[in-house]
Design a protein around this motif. Structure first.
Motif, mmCIF file in Angstrom:
data_model
loop_
_atom_site.group_PDB
_atom_site.id
_atom_site.type_symbol
_atom_site.label_atom_id
_atom_site.label_comp_id
_atom_site.label_asym_id
_atom_site.label_seq_id
_atom_site.Cartn_x
_atom_site.Cartn_y
_atom_site.Cartn_z
ATOM 1 N N THR A 75 38.576 36.463 33.904
ATOM 2 C CA THR A 75 39.346 36.877 32.722
ATOM 3 C C THR A 75 40.145 35.728 32.135
ATOM 4 O O THR A 75 40.785 35.881 31.105
ATOM 5 C CB THR A 75 40.324 38.007 33.102
ATOM 6 O OG1 THR A 75 41.163 37.532 34.167
ATOM 7 C CG2 THR A 75 39.596 39.257 33.554
ATOM 8 N N GLY A 76 40.152 34.594 32.808
ATOM 9 C CA GLY A 76 40.924 33.448 32.322
ATOM 10 C C GLY A 76 42.299 33.394 32.962
ATOM 11 O O GLY A 76 42.837 34.417 33.408
ATOM 12 N N ALA A 77 42.857 32.171 33.008
ATOM 13 C CA ALA A 77 44.102 31.946 33.755
ATOM 14 C C ALA A 77 45.265 32.771 33.214
ATOM 15 O O ALA A 77 45.981 33.427 33.970
ATOM 16 C CB ALA A 77 44.444 30.458 33.720
ATOM 17 N N HIS A 78 45.472 32.745 31.900
ATOM 18 C CA HIS A 78 46.663 33.410 31.365
ATOM 19 C C HIS A 78 46.592 34.915 31.565
ATOM 20 O O HIS A 78 47.584 35.552 31.933
ATOM 21 C CB HIS A 78 46.853 33.054 29.885
ATOM 22 C CG HIS A 78 47.306 31.641 29.722
ATOM 23 N ND1 HIS A 78 48.617 31.270 29.846
ATOM 24 C CD2 HIS A 78 46.612 30.505 29.498
ATOM 25 C CE1 HIS A 78 48.725 29.958 29.701
ATOM 26 N NE2 HIS A 78 47.514 29.472 29.486
ATOM 27 N N HIS A 79 45.401 35.472 31.372
ATOM 28 C CA HIS A 79 45.253 36.914 31.546
ATOM 29 C C HIS A 79 45.481 37.296 33.003
ATOM 30 O O HIS A 79 46.212 38.235 33.324
ATOM 31 C CB HIS A 79 43.868 37.363 31.063
ATOM 32 C CG HIS A 79 43.687 38.847 31.123
ATOM 33 N ND1 HIS A 79 43.213 39.493 32.257
ATOM 34 C CD2 HIS A 79 43.970 39.820 30.228
ATOM 35 C CE1 HIS A 79 43.186 40.793 32.036
ATOM 36 N NE2 HIS A 79 43.643 41.025 30.818
ATOM 37 N N ALA A 80 44.848 36.536 33.911
ATOM 38 C CA ALA A 80 44.973 36.859 35.338
ATOM 39 C C ALA A 80 46.427 36.715 35.795
ATOM 40 O O ALA A 80 46.964 37.570 36.525
ATOM 41 C CB ALA A 80 44.056 35.962 36.172
ATOM 42 N N LEU A 81 47.070 35.651 35.351
ATOM 43 C CA LEU A 81 48.469 35.449 35.755
ATOM 44 C C LEU A 81 49.359 36.557 35.188
ATOM 45 O O LEU A 81 50.196 37.125 35.908
ATOM 46 C CB LEU A 81 48.971 34.077 35.265
ATOM 47 C CG LEU A 81 48.425 32.850 36.016
ATOM 48 C CD1 LEU A 81 48.740 31.565 35.248
ATOM 49 C CD2 LEU A 81 49.013 32.770 37.418
ATOM 50 N N THR A 82 49.159 36.854 33.921
ATOM 51 C CA THR A 82 50.008 37.885 33.294
ATOM 52 C C THR A 82 49.807 39.225 33.985
ATOM 53 O O THR A 82 50.776 39.924 34.335
ATOM 54 C CB THR A 82 49.644 38.016 31.794
ATOM 55 O OG1 THR A 82 49.867 36.758 31.191
ATOM 56 C CG2 THR A 82 50.496 39.081 31.113
ATOM 57 N N THR A 83 48.543 39.589 34.210
ATOM 58 C CA THR A 83 48.258 40.924 34.746
ATOM 59 C C THR A 83 48.744 41.059 36.186
ATOM 60 O O THR A 83 49.461 42.008 36.520
ATOM 61 C CB THR A 83 46.727 41.171 34.721
ATOM 62 O OG1 THR A 83 46.232 40.746 33.482
ATOM 63 C CG2 THR A 83 46.406 42.620 34.928
ATOM 64 N N LEU A 84 48.346 40.108 37.009
ATOM 65 C CA LEU A 84 48.661 40.275 38.441
ATOM 66 C C LEU A 84 50.117 39.976 38.756
ATOM 67 O O LEU A 84 50.747 40.700 39.537
ATOM 68 C CB LEU A 84 47.734 39.414 39.296
ATOM 69 C CG LEU A 84 46.303 39.942 39.379
ATOM 70 C CD1 LEU A 84 45.516 39.157 40.415
ATOM 71 C CD2 LEU A 84 46.279 41.420 39.751
#
Ligand code: PLP
Length: 494
Positions: A75-84
């Protein structure tokens, strides 16, 4: 996927940037910004010390963010970081909230967490000099300095960095076994469970338990046991383990008296000062750990009263030769000719191989705060515990177990059953209102507040007590809540 398609996919895919080098910081900056936003937004959504609803609510929420755990396409770094990170923060028990005070679970200082980021970015591994040239020098100086705090009158004290009190206690028993063979450990009923586990792990006889009816080791019983062991034919090697800051009540065993008994009976002494050890830094509280320097080894945890992110454990010994038993040879890490040529041999500094530079955040914290800054944090935290105890005394419907020795306060609504105490604790958790611990003392169950947050105010403490008193009244009027509680288990040390 065909080989052709796979090759096309892999060659066209950008390689994620690395954290180190000259380009790492620029790659990290926007990611850290995303992390900080997620931390902030998640804490705001939680809006309290822990999420409401218990596992039935928290687990599905986390799973929604995590599904699928391993997607075919990332999902890409920013999405993964934001979500998790958002989900993890929203679902966290956050020790930075003054009402999160159950365990020896510290709220880390921002500066220590920032230093830990550098440790992750640089990723030195502490098992060989060629992976950690400066980090190994920093660790050596830090451990020497910390060992000198514990053993100020010894010529060459030393210390190891561990993953915490559990590993430090294991190493202490291991070193005693290597010195004397299968030592018989003798520990208080108030000792941390890791002592028993260490004896089991090391194939040692199960510890003999000395009663601790007042919360600290009974000296007469210890004397009797040591006399008995001393009189055994052949002489059993004995290691007494004392505790400076017990998990359940924060009390400190009479260290100097225990050291004197050990000397009389030819026993060695290990002191588990995982909790209380950092009191050494406070001129106001240092006297409480008087006698620490008479031990053959001392455990300290700076991820308790040292405000470090886990992990930051220390095992101190009075002379660096006491660590010789840990020497180990693995030529790819400490070839003899490298060592002879002057490369430090790091393998004997731990039982682990790859090892994080946990010394960095500790060293940064000590530099930034200095002795006075650390002492101030310790003094504020102990003062907050006294304020809580005073408030309990002034609250007619709540009983105090005892005045705190460090920062642990036990209390219980007057006349509450153990069943009610258990229900209060769990209801506070389920409603997301507070995280309190539980401890059995004097044959009864108590609520336990382990204060480690130096920002805690009298208003926070009042709020905590109000939550407990209101809930006690609610439970006494509503049997449905109390019917869900269990009462049989005792305390569960971390
Ligand atoms: C007295 C004592 N010793 C050892 C430990 C274990 O420390 P860690 O959790 O860092 O392994 C604890 C944990 O709370 C403790 O209270």
């Amino acid at each position: 996927m065909s080989t052709h398609a796979l090759r096309r996919a892999t060659t066209s895919m950008p390689i994620p940037p690395l954290a180190g080098g000259t380009t790492g910081p620029a790659a990290l900056r926007p990611l850290i910004d995303t992390v900080l936003t997620a931390l902030h937004d998640g804490a705001r959504r939680r809006d309290g010390p822990l999420p409401a609803g218990g596992p039935d609510t928290v687990t599905p929420q986390l799973r929604t963010a995590l599904r699928p755990v391993i997607p075919d396409q990332g999902t890409g770094a920013h999405h993964a970081l934001t979500t998790l990170i958002g989900a993890l923060t929203e679902g966290a028990a956050d020790p930075a909230d003054p009402l999160c005070a159950a365990h020896l679970h510290t709220p880390p200082l921002a500066l220590a967490a920032a230093a830990d980021l550098a440790a992750s970015a640089l990723n030195p591994s502490m098992d060989s000099w060629d992976q950690a040239p400066a980090a190994s020098a920093l660790e050596a100086d830090l451990t020497t300095a910390l060992a000198a705090e514990v053993y100020p009158h010894r010529t060459a004290p030393d210390a190891l960095v561990t993953t915490g009190g559990t590993e430090a206690n294991q190493l202490a028993l291991l070193l005693a076994r290597e010195r004397h063979g299968p030592v018989q450990t003798v520990s208080g009923a108030n000792a941390h469970h890791s002592i028993t586990r260490a004896a089991w792990l090391l194939g040692l006889p199960a510890p003999l338990t000395i009663p601790a009816p007042t919360g600290v080791m009974d000296l007469t019983a210890l004397d009797d046991t040591l006399t008995r062991l001393h009189e055994r034919p052949g002489g059993t090697p004995v290691l007494v383990t004392a505790t400076a800051g017990t998990t359940d009540t924060g009390q400190i065993d009479p260290l100097a008296e225990i050291a004197a008994l050990c000397a009389t009976h030819g026993a060695e002494l290990h002191i588990d000062a995982a909790y209380g050890g950092p009191l050494l830094f406070s001129p106001t509280h240092r006297n409480k750990v008087h006698g620490l320097d008479r031990a053959h080894s001392v455990t300290l945890d700076l991820h308790k009263l040292g405000w470090q992110p886990a992990s930051a454990g220390i095992l101190a010994v009075p002379h660096h030769h006491h660590l010789d038993a840990l020497h180990h040879h693995a030529p790819y890490l400490n070839a003899d000719d490298d060592t002879e040529a002057g490369l430090p041999d790091l393998l004997g500094r731990s039982l682990r191989t790859t090892r994080r530079p946990d010394a960095l955040k500790i060293a940064v914290t000590l530099q930034a705060l200095g002795r006075t800054g650390l002492a101030d944090l310790i003094d504020r935290t102990c003062a907050a515990a006294h304020q809580l105890a005073d408030l309990v005394i002034k609250t007619p419907a709540i009983d105090l177990y005892d005045h705190p020795t460090i920062s642990t306060v036990l209390f219980r609504p007057t006349d509450a059953t153990d069943h009610t105490i258990a229900t209060i604790r769990r209801t506070l958790l389920t409603r997301g209102h507070a995280v309190l611990g539980r401890t059995r003392a004097n044959g009864r169950l108590w609520l336990k507040a382990t204060l480690l947050n130096p920002h805690t105010t009298p208003h926070d403490l009042r709020e905590l007590l109000d939550l407990v008193t209101h809930l006690a009244t609610e439970i006494s009027e509503n049997t449905e809540i109390s019917d869900t509680a269990e009462t049989t288990e005792g305390s569960t040390p971390r």
